[in-house]
Design a protein around this motif. Sequence first.
Motif, PDB file in Angstrom:
ATOM      1  N   THR A   1     -93.042  57.601 108.503  1.00 15.72           N
ATOM      2  CA  THR A   1     -94.305  57.698 109.819  1.00 15.72           C
ATOM      3  C   THR A   1     -94.779  58.562 109.821  1.00 15.72           C
ATOM      4  N   ARG A   2     -95.738  58.614 111.101  1.00 14.97           N
ATOM      5  CA  ARG A   2     -96.686  59.771 110.224  1.00 14.97           C
ATOM      6  C   ARG A   2     -96.322  61.050 110.614  1.00 14.97           C
ATOM      7  N   SER A   3     -95.028  61.966 110.618  1.00 18.10           N
ATOM      8  CA  SER A   3     -94.286  63.049 111.090  1.00 18.10           C
ATOM      9  C   SER A   3     -93.299  62.884 109.413  1.00 18.10           C
ATOM     10  N   GLU A   4     -92.826  62.262 109.067  1.00 18.27           N
ATOM     11  CA  GLU A   4     -91.989  62.023 107.513  1.00 18.27           C
ATOM     12  C   GLU A   4     -91.976  61.146 107.142  1.00 18.27           C
ATOM     13  N   ILE A   5     -91.208  61.116 106.406  1.00 12.78           N
ATOM     14  CA  ILE A   5     -90.252  59.880 104.962  1.00 12.78           C
ATOM     15  C   ILE A   5     -89.323  60.437 104.993  1.00 12.78           C
ATOM     16  N   SER A   6     -88.627  59.267 105.503  1.00 18.11           N
ATOM     17  CA  SER A   6     -86.698  59.491 104.915  1.00 18.11           C
ATOM     18  C   SER A   6     -86.499  58.751 104.160  1.00 18.11           C
ATOM     19  N   ALA A   7     -85.979  59.289 103.300  1.00 16.92           N
ATOM     20  CA  ALA A   7     -85.670  58.174 102.152  1.00 16.92           C
ATOM     21  C   ALA A   7     -83.496  58.386 102.208  1.00 16.92           C
ATOM     22  N   ASP A   8     -83.131  57.678 101.554  1.00 12.60           N
ATOM     23  CA  ASP A   8     -82.103  57.416 101.708  1.00 12.60           C
ATOM     24  C   ASP A   8     -81.658  57.044 100.014  1.00 12.60           C
ATOM     25  N   PHE A   9     -80.478  57.447  99.336  1.00 16.99           N
ATOM     26  CA  PHE A   9     -80.810  56.837  97.930  1.00 16.99           C
ATOM     27  C   PHE A   9     -79.235  56.024  97.499  1.00 16.99           C
ATOM     28  N   ARG A  10     -79.377  55.026  97.542  1.00 21.01           N
ATOM     29  CA  ARG A  10     -78.407  53.275  98.039  1.00 21.01           C
ATOM     30  C   ARG A  10     -77.671  53.244  96.095  1.00 21.01           C
ATOM     31  N   VAL A  11     -76.448  53.507  96.035  1.00 23.14           N
ATOM     32  CA  VAL A  11     -75.692  53.150  95.108  1.00 23.14           C
ATOM     33  C   VAL A  11     -74.834  52.487  95.547  1.00 23.14           C
ATOM     34  N   LEU A  12     -74.592  51.466  94.093  1.00 22.56           N
ATOM     35  CA  LEU A  12     -73.407  50.406  93.861  1.00 22.56           C
ATOM     36  C   LEU A  12     -71.918  51.048  93.501  1.00 22.56           C
ATOM     37  N   PRO A  13     -71.138  51.179  93.715  1.00 28.56           N
ATOM     38  CA  PRO A  13     -69.908  51.504  92.833  1.00 28.56           C
ATOM     39  C   PRO A  13     -70.045  50.978  91.349  1.00 28.56           C
ATOM     40  N   ALA A  14     -70.259  50.021  90.936  1.00 28.93           N
ATOM     41  CA  ALA A  14     -70.110  49.272  90.338  1.00 28.93           C
ATOM     42  C   ALA A  14     -71.651  47.959  89.859  1.00 28.93           C
ATOM     43  N   VAL A  15     -71.437  47.899  88.445  1.00 21.80           N
ATOM     44  CA  VAL A  15     -72.584  46.959  87.875  1.00 21.80           C
ATOM     45  C   VAL A  15     -72.101  45.510  87.286  1.00 21.80           C
ATOM     46  N   SER A  16     -70.836  46.453  86.992  1.00 17.88           N
ATOM     47  CA  SER A  16     -70.112  45.493  85.790  1.00 17.88           C
ATOM     48  C   SER A  16     -69.448  44.062  86.455  1.00 17.88           C
ATOM     49  N   VAL A  17     -69.320  43.799  87.443  1.00 22.12           N
ATOM     50  CA  VAL A  17     -69.044  42.812  88.366  1.00 22.12           C
ATOM     51  C   VAL A  17     -69.556  42.461  89.368  1.00 22.12           C
ATOM     52  N   PRO A  18     -69.395  41.400  89.818  1.00 21.34           N
ATOM     53  CA  PRO A  18     -70.397  40.899  90.814  1.00 21.34           C
ATOM     54  C   PRO A  18     -70.243  40.813  92.299  1.00 21.34           C
ATOM     55  N   ASP A  19     -71.591  41.005  93.121  1.00 21.30           N
ATOM     56  CA  ASP A  19     -70.667  41.475  94.689  1.00 21.30           C
ATOM     57  C   ASP A  19     -70.654  42.727  94.976  1.00 21.30           C
ATOM     58  N   ALA A  20     -71.150  43.208  94.532  1.00 17.29           N
ATOM     59  CA  ALA A  20     -70.670  44.746  94.436  1.00 17.29           C
ATOM     60  C   ALA A  20     -71.072  45.009  95.802  1.00 17.29           C
ATOM     61  N   PRO A  21     -70.275  46.164  97.162  1.00 20.44           N
ATOM     62  CA  PRO A  21     -71.160  46.794  98.243  1.00 20.44           C
ATOM     63  C   PRO A  21     -72.088  47.810  98.145  1.00 20.44           C
ATOM     64  N   VAL A  22     -72.995  48.202  98.653  1.00 17.05           N
ATOM     65  CA  VAL A  22     -73.958  49.350  99.242  1.00 17.05           C
ATOM     66  C   VAL A  22     -73.456  50.289  99.802  1.00 17.05           C
ATOM     67  N   HIS A  23     -73.591  51.632  99.608  1.00 22.75           N
ATOM     68  CA  HIS A  23     -73.639  52.652 100.462  1.00 22.75           C
ATOM     69  C   HIS A  23     -74.583  53.562  99.794  1.00 22.75           C
ATOM     70  N   THR A  24     -74.875  54.726 101.355  1.00 16.03           N
ATOM     71  CA  THR A  24     -75.858  55.895 101.250  1.00 16.03           C
ATOM     72  C   THR A  24     -75.690  56.826 100.453  1.00 16.03           C
ATOM     73  N   LYS A  25     -75.662  57.713  99.303  1.00 23.60           N
ATOM     74  CA  LYS A  25     -75.001  58.363  98.984  1.00 23.60           C
ATOM     75  C   LYS A  25     -75.691  60.174  99.525  1.00 23.60           C
ATOM     76  N   ALA A  26     -77.294  59.915  99.692  1.00 22.44           N
ATOM     77  CA  ALA A  26     -77.574  60.789  99.961  1.00 22.44           C
ATOM     78  C   ALA A  26     -78.951  60.671 100.707  1.00 22.44           C
ATOM     79  N   SER A  27     -79.239  61.292 101.315  1.00 28.31           N
ATOM     80  CA  SER A  27     -80.107  61.361 102.010  1.00 28.31           C
ATOM     81  C   SER A  27     -81.684  62.557 102.570  1.00 28.31           C
ATOM     82  N   PHE A  28     -82.888  62.057 102.179  1.00 25.44           N
ATOM     83  CA  PHE A  28     -83.340  63.106 102.233  1.00 25.44           C
ATOM     84  C   PHE A  28     -84.919  62.727 103.543  1.00 25.44           C
TER      85      PHE A  28
END
Length: 554
Positions: A487-514
Amino acid sequence: MSPFTRRSFLVTSLAAGAVAGAAEAASAEPEPAGPSPSELRTDPFTLGVASGDPAHDGFVIWTRLAVLPLAEDGMGGMPARPVPVQWQVAADERFRRIVRRGTSVATPEWGHSVHVELDDMLSDREYWYRFKVGRYVSPVGRARTAPHPLSYGGALAMAFVSCSQYEHGYFTAYRRLAEEAPDLILHLGDYQYEYKRDTYNIPGGNVRHHEGPETETLAGYRQRHAQYKTDPDLRAAHAVTTWAVVWDDHELDNNWADEVPERPDIPQPNFRARREAAFRAYYENMPLRRTSVPRGIDMQLYRRIRWGRLATFHMLDTRQYRDDQGCGDGYRNCPDSVDPARSITGAAQEEWLLRGFHHSRAHWDILGQQVFFAQRDNNAGPLKVTSQDAWDGYVASRERITRGWVEAKVRNPVVLTGDVHAHWASDLKLDYDDPTSATVGSELVASSITSGGDGSDSDPAAHPFLKINPHLRFFNDQRGYVTTKITRSEISADFRVLPAVSVPDAPVHTKASFVIEDRVPGPRLTYLRPVDPAARRDGGDPVQETVDRETKRP
């Protein structure tokens, strides 16, 4: 989605051929002769669809025909003749309001790829598109135009990704990104990998395998790109929104530099031919404009994508024009790194970038590029040990560009990076050796989609690089991607991660936000998820394992 009807596909405008027959523009031309589409006995849209390089008045739509995508000759089982491909663009996803339609020609010379450049579209709008050959209809893709150059538009949802090694895991991160449906996706390199099977292995063994030998020929690169695009998760990410792509090294050869291969000590007289083949296949498989049609061993890939007055994306090429890495590529204390004559961008691209800083009126100037920009010293003592493959190997080049945005009074410089298979966030400085020196920019680094395997969760503060380099603000070694809201006031960034990629269909969550605030350089942490013990490898030190891997990566 409703299928094409005979009536809806009466062609009222036809596409004209562009440079060398490789690109198509949306203009009226007689339909060329070609084989009957009824010759195709199976679906030719196995590689999906994509859109790219948005402008305020248009974008590119892409597909490549392949009935046998993994054919060893790289031709996808297609006849060795041109094939007419019909296309439609609509203002709604059910194609009740078709705004453009035409026919393009997929030729064997360009791998039966189709690039349609659309213009005269409305600004800041969503569109949907699809292709048709005979009775076969492609999946539907979504594209969008940027805001008008004089408009900010609304908030921009932008995501960036890198490093998708097919053998190291499932492309679930692409699927999760598709589910978030951003407005724009940047791919910052290592879209595909060149290795033959059982060459680039992860602990415990690769999850799946490459077809064919190491990619060195046009047939090999075409086959490898096709194998990646047979992955449904990657196809979903392409179809969901418009992309802007740049390469790094593995689209050609690990750690290549201009006309120098990874191992210059081994005679490789065919490297120029290999580079030409890789560039041609890259264009054939990406939604790029005719300005990027390769000419021999050269390909124009650095360019600007303007998102109204809100943001300008300066997409860089840090491979094609760089001086060869000093002292053997890896982490070294290397005198070559401070040689003022050396460049990672080449003189012409550097001048183009600096000129862009001075002319910019954007709220945010964002560099989409490949390798780590901030200094990462690997030695706690007085001797500086850094990666010669990153900007640390071209210190003067980095200083000229950083000083360039400072002197141009760029309002908000932000560098986006891939390559290192981990999430990072950094303050950018003119003098990294003085921790009290001013912060003059921000860097956000996306982890890999799969490269390196599952990875592991850890406390970022425990990483030795963060202790040695106080301007480094964050680290995480899990696979994933970064989503942003601009936006004009900021960039918000979410670092999205998966617990594993060795198995299909893993969920995703936000590890950190800046958050990066307007006129306040440097990312500021706003959220950090505690370490999940279940996401760590069994035994060993996950942080030290990451340091070792980055220092000795193939």
